[in-house]
Design a protein around this motif. Structure first.
Motif, mmCIF file in Angstrom:
data_model
loop_
_atom_site.group_PDB
_atom_site.id
_atom_site.type_symbol
_atom_site.label_atom_id
_atom_site.label_comp_id
_atom_site.label_asym_id
_atom_site.label_seq_id
_atom_site.Cartn_x
_atom_site.Cartn_y
_atom_site.Cartn_z
ATOM 1 N N LYS A 251 0.856 -1.182 0.000
ATOM 2 C CA LYS A 251 0.000 0.000 0.000
ATOM 3 C C LYS A 251 0.895 1.235 0.000
ATOM 4 O O LYS A 251 1.738 1.409 0.881
ATOM 5 N N ASP A 260 -7.051 4.428 -1.362
ATOM 6 C CA ASP A 260 -5.984 3.475 -1.080
ATOM 7 C C ASP A 260 -5.335 3.076 -2.396
ATOM 8 O O ASP A 260 -6.000 2.537 -3.288
ATOM 9 N N TYR A 262 -2.301 0.848 -4.272
ATOM 10 C CA TYR A 262 -1.428 -0.306 -4.066
ATOM 11 C C TYR A 262 -0.437 -0.437 -5.219
ATOM 12 O O TYR A 262 -0.723 -0.056 -6.361
ATOM 13 N N LYS A 464 -6.056 -6.373 -4.610
ATOM 14 C CA LYS A 464 -5.677 -5.943 -3.262
ATOM 15 C C LYS A 464 -5.401 -7.132 -2.352
ATOM 16 O O LYS A 464 -4.527 -7.085 -1.481
#
Length: 653
Positions: A251, A260, A262, A464
């Protein structure tokens, strides 16, 4: 948690003399025997191979004590990192961490098990949850007195943990609300619109031409079987389908960032296959549907009893093109219904065209629900269809949760569903490196408006959750339209806010040794310089000093000169610039000289909905200002650049 995979757990040991390591290794071996997939770490790998705030699998922590109640030397970096965190602002820092704790100590010392107890206290202060223990084992009376019962009870506790986790997930996923409990916007979707007339222009109903036969044999898809299915589903994959192995999934953004982001680093997991590429290339990642969503959909369709059975589709009319790919898949492969829905068909928003709503209406036993779906499929309700279904990315499960009387036959439904598309991501790695890399923002959908359950983006939610050594499948995108110019002497203007920076990072890495000789101008934008400035150190240390211009904009950050917030702002940030187009306007004269007098290139990567249009309009505005063009002339100038491949865009919705 996938039904075809062992549940994953994480085991970390902090050792001084080797006792906790031995116990952790025993737990690791017993975990495999008990049907779990463990990952074992020494705590001195903290920060390199794992971060506590990124662990989502249940953690079994075995921690010894040294000296007079101190943490082992190998654990001090980890503990000091946690200790430095302000508890007032980081109460949820370890919110995703569920742990079992086995502490080792000796009552002959004053501070019995103080090291593990310090970790336990700090975990709790930072929001972690202890689901088993803590247990304090005493070397003074015999560690085995506490260690053996801890190990024996662990597996039942973990079984219960995963059952509860799955139950909670399922409950959240299909928490069906009655129509009167849905929000106002949802009522608009479910209830007849009285302003529409009874005379509606609806699509023609597509008759079913499929038959389905279930076999008694059950099947779990292996790697070879999947590759055969993918080759039928993705005939455009002329370069082949590659199996990739995750090296690292990190992350990049801070926990309090608005999105978020990544970063995935991976290798092609083959001694024979090589994926050749150059800067600007993108890959298509094959992302399956969510296991739980598939399970609940099949349950709603009343075929969950047959989900593990192999099935065969046949077409009553081979001249009908619709769905023939699915016939071929089931004819040439032994695939069960669950895996077919997981890997082959789009059950999200892409399938929900107007003719699909017309199809669903035919299988509603409730007359008002049937009429409402007919309305939404009509030409007259185009605005409602756009605002209530398309813009809100409604899924098939949403519709079936709302229109409860709708019960389409499974074979007709399969015929109407579109194939599952791969998701494209720009590479940000140098082609000279074996390790490849791409970045993505996690997409989240809350349960509101027309959505009956929370979910994550199909591709980003899948990616994710990939962890080190996990595998996924990808293809090289067939048409690579964002390759960089061969003429490196001409100016290159690169505009990439957010994850749009990715292909430019790949290009800059590729040209790192000769950046001083190139005419590069990079415009980047993010929300906040501390929270979501991607590749910050690399850009500021390696690229910005060697570029003709680097300019960064911040859409959620106001710089106060008194604060001297960060030293790079005064050098690289145009005051009050929130978006990349603000910085372009500031450098308007120079940018127009680059494209008009020096035949420079413009490359834009990022959001298609707003950013790309705003950047195009910004350059048109600059042309009008600097060259005294009309709007029509400026637009034609830029369109000619696009035609001549001097203005390139890699954009997505």
């Amino acid at each position: 948690m996938s039904q075809t995979e062992d549940p994953k757990i994480c085991i970390i040991y902090a050792t001084q003399t080797g006792q906790s390591k031995t116990i952790a290794e025993t737990i690791n071996d017993e975990a495999i025997t008990n049907g779990f997939e463990p990952k074992l770490y020494n705590i001195d790998q903290f920060g390199k191979d794992f971060k506590l705030n990124e662990i989502t699998d249940p953690l079994i922590f075995v921690c010894s004590t040294t000296g007079d109640g101190e943490t082992p030397e190998s654990a001090r970096k980890c503990f000091s990192t946690l200790k430095r965190l302000d508890t007032e602002t980081n109460t949820n820092y370890l919110n995703n961490l569920n742990y079992a704790l086995l502490g080792l100590g000796d009552t002959n010392y004053t501070q019995f098990c103080n090291g593990p107890k310090l970790f336990h206290k700090r975990f709790q202060e930072l929001g972690a949850k202890c689901f088993y223990g803590p247990v304090w084992a005493d070397d003074g009376t015999g560690l085995e007195i506490e260690v053996e019962p801890f190990k024996e009870g662990l597996w039942d506790v973990l079984d219960d943990f995963f059952k509860k986790q799955k139950k909670d997930h399922n409950k959240q996923l299909v928490e069906n609300s009655d129509t009167d409990k849905l929000c106002e916007e949802l009522n608009k979707l479910a209830i007849i619109n009285p302003s529409l007339s009874n005379e509606l222009s609806v699509p023609e109903f597509v008759e079913n031409h499929f038959t389905i036969e279930f076999l008694d044999e059950k099947k779990t898809q292996d790697e070879n079987g999947l590759l055969k299915i993918f080759s039928i589903l993705y005939p455009q994959s002329s370069s082949g389908i590659f199996k990739a192995k995750i090296i690292e999934n990190t992350k990049l953004t801070r926990d309090d960032a608005e999105k978020d982001c990544y970063d995935i680093k991976f290798l092609i997991d083959s001694d024979k296959e090589i994926l050749t590429y150059e800067p600007g290339y993108a890959i298509d990642v094959i992302c399956p549907n969510d296991d739980t969503e598939v399970t609940q959909l099949l349950k709603r369709l009343r075929v969950d009893d047959s989900k593990n059975k192999i099935f065969k589709l046949k077409s009553k009319d081979s001249s009908k093109k619709l769905g023939q790919t699915y016939v071929k898949i089931t004819e040439e492969n032994d695939i069960n219904l669950e895996h077919f829905f997981k890997y082959c068909v789009d059950i999200r928003w892409n399938s929900l065209k107007k003719n699909f709503l017309r199809f669903l209406s035919e299988y509603c036993s409730d007359e008002s629900e049937k009429n409402r779906l007919l309305q939404l499929s009509s030409r007259e309700a185009s605005e409602e269809y756009q605002s209530l279904i398309k813009e809100n990315l409604i899924t098939l499960l949403d519709l079936l949760n709302i229109f409860k009387s709708c019960q389409p036959p499974i074979e007709h439904l399969i015929q109407m569903l579109l194939g599952l598309n791969a998701r494209s991501y720009s590479l940000c790695s140098s082609s000279s490196k074996q390790e490849m890399e791409f970045v993505f923002n996690l997409v989240k959908f809350k349960k509101d408006l027309n959505r009956t359950y929370e979910r994550e983006g199909l591709g980003t939610g899948y990616l994710k959750n990939l962890k080190q050594n996990d595998h996924f499948y990808l293809m090289k995108r067939k048409f690579q339209n964002f390759t960089f110019p061969d003429d490196s002497e001409k100016p290159l203007i690169m505009i990439g806010p957010g994850t749009g920076i990715a292909p430019f990072i790949g290009y800059l890495r590729e040209k790192k040794d000769i950046l001083n000789n190139l005419n590069l101008y990079l415009f980047y934008g993010c929300r906040d310089p501390e929270k979501d400035f991607l590749f910050k150190n690399e850009i500021l240390e390696d690229f910005a000093p060697n570029s003709k211009l680097f300019s960064v904009s911040f859409s959620r950050f106001v710089y106060d000169e008194k604060d001297k917030f960060v030293d790079f702002i005064e050098k690289h940030h145009v005051k009050d610039s929130k978006y990349v187009q603000d910085s372009i306007r500031f450098h308007s004269k120079e940018m127009i000289q680059l494209i008009n007098e020096k035949n420079g290139y413009i490359y834009v990567c990022g959001d298609a909905k707003n950013m790309s249009k705003d950047v195009f309009n910004c350059f048109a505005e600059c042309l009008c200002k600097e060259l005294e063009m009309s709007n029509e002339q400026a637009n034609k100038y830029l369109m000619d650049m696009i035609k001549n491949k001097r203005y390139k865009q890699d954009i997505w919705a």
